[in-house]
Design an enzyme around this catalytic site. Structure first.
Site, short mmCIF file in Angstrom:
data_model
loop_
_atom_site.label_atom_id
_atom_site.label_comp_id
_atom_site.label_asym_id
_atom_site.label_seq_id
_atom_site.Cartn_x
_atom_site.Cartn_y
_atom_site.Cartn_z
CG HIS A 104 -2.47 -0.28 -3.43
ND1 HIS A 104 -3.79 -0.61 -3.25
CD2 HIS A 104 -2.45 1.05 -3.66
CE1 HIS A 104 -4.53 0.48 -3.38
NE2 HIS A 104 -3.75 1.50 -3.62
CG HIS A 131 -1.68 7.31 -0.74
ND1 HIS A 131 -2.64 8.10 -1.32
CD2 HIS A 131 -0.75 7.11 -1.70
CE1 HIS A 131 -2.31 8.35 -2.58
NE2 HIS A 131 -1.16 7.76 -2.83
CG HIS A 133 3.50 5.83 -3.26
ND1 HIS A 133 3.01 4.78 -4.01
CD2 HIS A 133 2.49 6.74 -3.21
CE1 HIS A 133 1.78 5.05 -4.40
NE2 HIS A 133 1.44 6.24 -3.92
CG HIS A 150 1.21 10.75 -3.38
ND1 HIS A 150 1.16 9.68 -4.26
CD2 HIS A 150 2.41 11.35 -3.58
CE1 HIS A 150 2.28 9.64 -4.94
NE2 HIS A 150 3.06 10.63 -4.54
#
Length: 288
Positions: A104, A131, A133, A150
């Site tokens: 993900h 990570h 997004h 993040h």
């Protein structure tokens, strides 16, 4: 017989100890974030999409019932502006790292937890991983950005109530990002697979964190289990990232996570603070 009894007692103790350690590690992992998780996705029309995360597992119930969920929109008329910042120090250092495709998202991790920390009002939170997004999860005055980083930190002090701090950085499309340039070659070779690669020594202080202007609020993790009580620090100044770099990150993760941004959550009368040394103090309005 006495020797046999002692051996049995020692064996029993070791079994209990192993079970306890495994359970403790599992609890800690679920408290922070899921790893290698294929049991949820980001499609609004899917039965595993964000609207249903809280129904998929009982330990994910906060995704549905929580009142302090993230991400949110930092709209100007909801924000209280302060000139003086809290006592916030970022103390990062080079450390051995790995890059991991979690399906993900793409996560850069420092397994030995020795890459430094952030200290807020005297409490130290150690950097675990970073990570990305895409597009951004948080928005500012309704504007969604190309990418969001993040940096996840956690305190080792059991007496700290909100023991997770996430530092967020927003990216606009533009010139290639220097820090991502160090990683993108390895990211591109991890297409649609969940595995990890050693990255050698990576210095998290190379991440462009912008100026000393930032938002702060209490929210949650943005993926299951959506744990609440997370302190968010979102840099107001954006970084630059190229379309090719964002494309590489999207291509590497699974198809269901090419756009891995959770929808905005209700503010529920939460306080959003903006620390800006050059601004005049402004009180915010509670809209809902």
């Amino acid at each position: 017989m006495k020797y046999q009894r002692n051996t049995t007692l020692v064996s029993t103790f070791l079994i209990i100890l192993v079970v306890f350690l495994c359970y403790s590690t599992s609890v800690l992992a679920h408290e922070v974030e899921v790893e290698d998780e294929r049991e949820f996705d980001y499609s609004e029309s899917s039965e595993k999409g964000p609207r249903h995360w809280g129904e998929l597992k009982k330990e994910w119930h906060a995704c549905k019932t929580g009142k302090l969920q993230s991400p949110i929109d930092m709209t100007s008329d909801r924000v209280e502006v302060f000139q003086k910042s809290e006592d916030l120090q970022m103390m990062y250092k080079p450390a051995q790292s790995i890059i991991k495709n979690r399906g993900h998202d793409i996560s850069l991790q420092w397994p030995n937890k020795d890459a430094g920390s952030i200290k807020i009002n005297g409490t130290e939170y150690f950097l675990q991983q970073a990570h990305w997004h895409s597009p951004s999860e948080h928005t500012i005055n309704g504007t969604r950005y190309a990418l969001e980083l993040h940096m996840v930190h956690q305190s080792n002090d059991p007496n700290v109530k909100n023991n997770i701090v996430v530092v967020g950085l927003l990216y606009d499309f533009g010139s290639p990002n220097h820090f991502l340039s160090l990683l993108v070659g390895n990211i591109s070779t991890m297409i649609d697979q969940i595995h990890e690669k050693p990255m050698g020594v990576i210095d998290p202080s190379l991440i462009e964190r912008g100026c000393n202007k930032f938002y702060k609020y209490i929210g949650s993790l943005t993926v299951p289990p959506c744990t609440e009580g997370v302190t968010w620090i979102i840099n107001r100044q954006t970084a630059s990232v190229s379309k090719e770099q964002v494309h590489a990150i999207r291509e590497a993760v699974h198809d269901y996570a090419e756009e891995n941004a959770r929808p905005l959550q209700r503010l529920n009368k939460r306080k959003i603070e903006l620390y800006d040394p050059q601004a005049q103090p402004i009180k915010f309005k509670r809209l809902f």
